[in-house]
Design an enzyme around this catalytic site. Sequence first.
Site, PDB file in Angstrom:
ATOM      1  N   GLU A 132     -65.900 101.536 -39.366  1.00 48.26           N
ATOM      2  CA  GLU A 132     -64.829 102.539 -39.276  1.00 48.26           C
ATOM      3  C   GLU A 132     -64.183 102.876 -40.620  1.00 48.26           C
ATOM      4  O   GLU A 132     -63.045 103.355 -40.660  1.00 48.26           O
ATOM      5  CB  GLU A 132     -63.741 102.093 -38.276  1.00 48.26           C
ATOM      6  CG  GLU A 132     -64.224 102.074 -36.830  1.00 48.26           C
ATOM      7  CD  GLU A 132     -63.099 101.844 -35.839  1.00 48.26           C
ATOM      8  OE1 GLU A 132     -62.022 101.377 -36.263  1.00 48.26           O
ATOM      9  OE2 GLU A 132     -63.282 102.117 -34.651  1.00 48.26           O
ATOM     10  N   GLU A 174     -69.089 102.396 -30.188  1.00 50.15           N
ATOM     11  CA  GLU A 174     -67.953 101.856 -29.442  1.00 50.15           C
ATOM     12  C   GLU A 174     -67.397 102.950 -28.533  1.00 50.15           C
ATOM     13  O   GLU A 174     -67.431 104.126 -28.889  1.00 50.15           O
ATOM     14  CB  GLU A 174     -66.822 101.365 -30.370  1.00 50.15           C
ATOM     15  CG  GLU A 174     -67.155 100.173 -31.247  1.00 50.15           C
ATOM     16  CD  GLU A 174     -65.978  99.753 -32.124  1.00 50.15           C
ATOM     17  OE1 GLU A 174     -64.817  99.980 -31.713  1.00 50.15           O
ATOM     18  OE2 GLU A 174     -66.226  99.203 -33.212  1.00 50.15           O
TER      19      GLU A 174
END
Length: 799
Positions: free
Chosen positions: A377, A448
């Site tokens: 991320e 995710e």
Amino acid sequence: MIGKINLNFDWKYSDTFKEEYLSADYKDKSFKTVNIPHANKEIPYNNFDEEIYQFISCYRKHIVIDEALKGKKLVLEFEAVANAADVYINGQFAFSHKGSYTAFSHDITDLVKYGEENIIAVKVDSTERDDIPPFGNVVDYLVYGGIYREVYIYVHEDDYISNMLLTPVNVLEEPQLEIDLKFNRDLQNKEVLIEVSDNANNVVARETKTLSGKEYKTSLDMKGCILWSNENPYLYTVKASIGEDSIEDRVGMRSVKFTRKGFFLNGKKLKIRGLNRHQSYPYVGYAMPASAQIADADFLKYHLGVNLARTSHYPNSKHFLNRCDEIGLLVFTEIPGWQFVSQKKEWRDMCLQHVEEMIVQDYNHPSIILWGVRINESGDDDELYTRTNALAHSLDKSRQTSGVRCIPQSHLLEDVYSYNDFIHAGGKIALLPKFIVCSLFKPLLISEHNGHMFPTKTFDHEKKRQEHALRHARVLNAAYKSKGHAGAIGWCMSDYNTHKDFGSGDKICYHGVSDMFRIDKLAANTYKIQQKEIPVLEISSNMEIGDTAGGQVGDVYIFTNCDEVRMSKNGVLVNTFDMNKERKKSEFKYLPCPPTVLSDIIGNQIENSDEYHFTPKDAKRMKKALLDVKKYGTVGGILHNPFTLLKCLVKYKLSVDSITTMYGKFVTSWGGKQVSYKFEGYINGEHVITVEKGAVSEVSMAVKTDKDLLVEKDTYDVTRIEIKAESQYGNVLPYDSSIVNIETNGLVEVIGPKTIALIGGQRAFWVKTAGKSGDAKIKLSSPTLGDKEVNLVIKKEQV
């Protein structure tokens, strides 16, 4: 190697540090005796200061090196230490390592004494240093501390093979196995033997060569080989030898490829259905031995029914990966990190070090299909990620690379665009269209989803637990529907401890489809029903109106992989559901096996009633009206289809109050006999599973042990023991918090406290062997649930 010295038992440990602890002469009798894997500090289940394990500690190992090993090479290897280690042999500095997730080793031949005691002393720095990824900013997980993976000394001859890389190539046409041998030094006319054996120990390929130099590459013909797949994970064993010294590993012959059309295993398209895994456990963090790692792999593949695990956000134990190889569980692994990228050269260089260590140590695992070479991320950093991607491809030309991001249309320097898609918030949009996320011409994998968007506890009310399960179903359904998505990896397998900046204020992220003890939440069933090997049948409601807002039960869902479900009320069959037909009507119909609405809990009760005499057509109308009341409440149900209902009331001279009366009779039995529902699942006409629902009148303790034979070998062994407060029907009582006391007879030790409270009606704990053989007895006693006894067999086979 020609031998292995096990160093996992009887270390001396201090949770304080002084430089004098590293001296060979230091008297460490006051140190605590511990075994490896070891957590530098056991932490509470929740509500603690995360700095309690962030300190510098010292480990000391006393060992006598046999005189017979003189003239051999001794290589000391630590499989992982969190977060940095300085290693001293007999008071002399030997080597150091930074980073928490990869193995490191060093030749200590010239530092040891033979025939007498040696001291291995390790300074372990478990502070969150800003020169070591993932640290430098906030991190949404704990890294813990200690020597948390195993330690060995490997014994070699003077000339030995230090590493062997195995690469299957061209497996769908003319399969070859490329073998790259690296030697500890330049060989001088040494004969090297390479043998490939099948799982029946038959040699299927062989080569002998006299070599000189530090490296040798060759390719062996594997014509007729059995391909490794998730359904048939066939493994070959490769052994390379120089005289008596050998190296051995396993390999799976398979082809893996991501394209813009999806993921292909051995040329066949496979939709990825996965979960992310943190390798942490209650109380001891990362410090769990092989059996616990193996159990997690089995939990993912056989219990949860997924086909891929992402090792978020770091490389996992070799034991976990070995088991993935054996059972056909695909793996997406990645370098350590969480969002933050430092501009410090040392930190950035460590990212490169992590890429190399990860790939070199885990190269031969056929389960690994993708290398993650980008900090999870993080924003774009072309300078760093150009280097990490290039390094990965230079080390492994057979696998693709990826990097997990949470921003669409970021710079794609890797091969596969992995994206954390959290767009789903309970509405109609489950996943962003591919063209918004990345190029239509690039592979896209959802790495995710869900997670922090809907944290759910085992003791939340049932509608929240149901919505949690349905959110996972919506995203998976969208991934299966999309031709441009390779699949979706849910966040996450289990709840986990985290830093103060995250979680529910108690240092736990309740993001898992199971809790921290690997006990299912309802959402686990969204995944479990996708597999066919184990029958699954779960009903999303306890069928009690008092557990819902305004008494509105609403939609109730069946989670099952059965062909047929028969529903009885108070012992009378009221409905039979053809699940194949029900699935075609499901909002999740693109899933192989979708959850379905329990559309009719009334069945033929109205039509067969002696009290009411509706025609078959009117009986169906009244049933529809009562089901509307169940879903929308009394007023909402009446208003849902008022004219048809009014027509029936007038025709049979019934008052509006009669709707409440019939609802009580045919749905809830208000004031009447206690209602119980029985659901029986059938596969191919055979009854395979039963679930019963009804009000609680009896409570008992149910206990399940993952295994009852523990073998202490390379290190201690563990098993998980699950406790549940159950009704007379075998259902967990989600609001029970009974106290349970745990007593042992000394052959095993409890990991964590010996007095626990159930959480959501259930809890588990682990026990570990304590260096003794025999029959272990564990007594569980509860003032409200009664007593139970668990019997385990403990064997000791130390190497």
